[in-house]
Design a protein around this motif. Sequence first.
Motif, mmCIF file in Angstrom:
data_model
loop_
_atom_site.group_PDB
_atom_site.id
_atom_site.type_symbol
_atom_site.label_atom_id
_atom_site.label_comp_id
_atom_site.label_asym_id
_atom_site.label_seq_id
_atom_site.Cartn_x
_atom_site.Cartn_y
_atom_site.Cartn_z
ATOM 1 N N ALA A 37 0.831 -1.208 0.000
ATOM 2 C CA ALA A 37 0.000 0.000 0.000
ATOM 3 C C ALA A 37 0.865 1.257 0.000
ATOM 4 O O ALA A 37 0.553 2.247 -0.698
ATOM 5 C CB ALA A 37 -0.929 -0.003 1.204
ATOM 6 N N ASN A 80 1.626 9.197 -6.064
ATOM 7 C CA ASN A 80 2.026 10.557 -5.717
ATOM 8 C C ASN A 80 3.129 11.058 -6.643
ATOM 9 O O ASN A 80 3.190 12.243 -6.950
ATOM 10 C CB ASN A 80 2.474 10.614 -4.256
ATOM 11 C CG ASN A 80 2.581 12.030 -3.738
ATOM 12 O OD1 ASN A 80 1.997 12.939 -4.310
ATOM 13 N ND2 ASN A 80 3.308 12.188 -2.655
ATOM 14 N N ALA A 128 0.955 4.022 -2.981
ATOM 15 C CA ALA A 128 0.714 5.432 -2.682
ATOM 16 C C ALA A 128 1.871 6.296 -3.152
ATOM 17 O O ALA A 128 1.668 7.398 -3.679
ATOM 18 C CB ALA A 128 0.484 5.612 -1.183
#
Length: 84
Positions: free
Chosen positions: A59, A67, A63
């Motif tokens: 995860a 980003n 992420a």
Amino acid sequence: MRYSTHLIAAAVLTFSAATANAGGLSPEIMETPPPMDDQMAPAGSSINSTYVILGILAALLIAAAINANDDDDDDPAPVLTAAD
């Protein structure tokens, strides 16, 4: 008649004495239940902790990848030159 009365009385006394002692004169034997362990075994988790750590790591990597690709600006940043 007297003989039969004594015989009946003796039979009744014998019968009542036998029923009174039917359980026996020995003390009752109390069977103790098997001892139970007070400590219960700890309940194991339903999933391995390695899978939890791998899931969190995945995860975080997803992420970070999302980003890093967040440059959605249509107009590029102005470039300043020395002539300006």
